[in-house]
Design an enzyme around this catalytic site. Sequence first.
Site, PDB file in Angstrom:
ATOM      1  N   CYS A  77      -1.207  -1.078   7.122  1.00  0.00           N
ATOM      2  CA  CYS A  77      -0.649  -2.392   7.445  1.00  0.00           C
ATOM      3  C   CYS A  77       0.333  -2.299   8.622  1.00  0.00           C
ATOM      4  O   CYS A  77      -0.076  -2.053   9.740  1.00  0.00           O
ATOM      5  CB  CYS A  77      -0.028  -3.031   6.212  1.00  0.00           C
ATOM      6  SG  CYS A  77       0.137  -4.822   6.356  1.00  0.00           S
ATOM      7  N   HIS A 117      -4.836  -3.154   2.529  1.00  0.00           N
ATOM      8  CA  HIS A 117      -4.104  -2.406   1.503  1.00  0.00           C
ATOM      9  C   HIS A 117      -5.068  -1.713   0.541  1.00  0.00           C
ATOM     10  O   HIS A 117      -5.494  -2.313  -0.451  1.00  0.00           O
ATOM     11  CB  HIS A 117      -3.177  -3.344   0.728  1.00  0.00           C
ATOM     12  CG  HIS A 117      -1.958  -3.737   1.483  1.00  0.00           C
ATOM     13  ND1 HIS A 117      -0.742  -3.116   1.321  1.00  0.00           N
ATOM     14  CD2 HIS A 117      -1.770  -4.671   2.449  1.00  0.00           C
ATOM     15  CE1 HIS A 117       0.157  -3.663   2.137  1.00  0.00           C
ATOM     16  NE2 HIS A 117      -0.454  -4.608   2.829  1.00  0.00           N
ATOM     17  N   GLU A 128      -4.455   0.422  -1.654  1.00  0.00           N
ATOM     18  CA  GLU A 128      -3.847   0.633  -2.976  1.00  0.00           C
ATOM     19  C   GLU A 128      -4.006  -0.593  -3.876  1.00  0.00           C
ATOM     20  O   GLU A 128      -3.681  -0.540  -5.056  1.00  0.00           O
ATOM     21  CB  GLU A 128      -2.362   0.978  -2.820  1.00  0.00           C
ATOM     22  CG  GLU A 128      -1.419  -0.191  -2.638  1.00  0.00           C
ATOM     23  CD  GLU A 128      -1.494  -0.878  -1.282  1.00  0.00           C
ATOM     24  OE1 GLU A 128      -0.881  -1.945  -1.114  1.00  0.00           O
ATOM     25  OE2 GLU A 128      -2.160  -0.336  -0.377  1.00  0.00           O
TER      26      GLU A 128
END
Length: 362
Positions: A252, A335, A337
């Site tokens: 990001c 992202h 995760e």
Amino acid sequence: MKAFLVLDNGTIFEGESFGYETESVGEIVFNTSMAGYQEILTDPSYCNQIITLTYPMIGNYGIHPDNMESSKIQASGLIVKEYVDLPSNFKSEKTLSQFLKEYKIPAIQGIDTRKLTRFIRTNGSPNGGIFVASEYSPSFLEKVKSFPGIINADLAKVVTTSSKYIFGTHTGKKFKLAVYDYGVKTNILRLLDANGFAVTVYPAKTPSEEIMKEGTDAFFLSNGPGDPAPLDYAIASTQKIMEKRYPLFGICLGHQIIGLSLGKKTEKMKFGHRGGNQPVKNLETGQVEITSQNHGFAVIDDQKQDEPISFLNLNDHTVEGILKSGYPLLTVQYHPESAPGPNDSRYLFQKFYDLVEKTKKG
């Protein structure tokens, strides 16, 4: 209690307060995720932003400590169509309203979030404010117009850790990883730890030479809020990291900092990508991944042959990852995760571990 949402063009939405009875201004953005409001609110990337959740009913499953992505609510406010004050979840420890009041964050319900989202999509993300009051006051608009916005604002220094710390366990770990905290999410640290790294987190302005002297095998640049352009200290540190050829992973804001370090430019997007359903194509494998995203700036493709795009957004063809020929580099705008969102891209943490291992072997 009444609440008012005021946009910088003078548009007024009247609703009902269900958060802390105060006022707050920020950039108004929308997130299309159907769940994950606790993770969204506690994501440091939302610093100085007021979040509109497009899913029409919010609060159904309450709040649980395991779903925190940082130590507190990071967003400046919350906008929903309908708030549910009776959560149904055996893990829930408090309601969303109680959570918002605990951190003194205002929230408004009962407004037309579809109308607001369409406005943002058409006109771009405005500045705005939530004001809890019995009646409207012209001073509300004056306060909104006085908000400086997030362009050219260094928000990483607002959310970064004040001192370095060790995350997880270092016992039995093969590689040391230095994480630059520009607003890092907890689940990123969990997955770096789970994939075999001995993780140490550093404040955003820590000189890279200082970390190199302490000893590390690789660097990670975290997510974070706002505009990457004013982060001169981060760009300078990243360039020194690349000069020394350390393996490097950016997510990001970290991806954008790497782009700027390579001489690329970034731009403010009209309304950004925020949600858990963004399709991204892996240009190396041809596979499409559904990704979780939260950003309002993007790297501009300068079409350099030795710095090709590695991932491409299939909705608007924005850059989602870049490579550097002959350099151990991994970057993604999205992202992997999740938290919240799909898990399609979690393999990237193992891929980075393999990249570090390959680099160390020479």
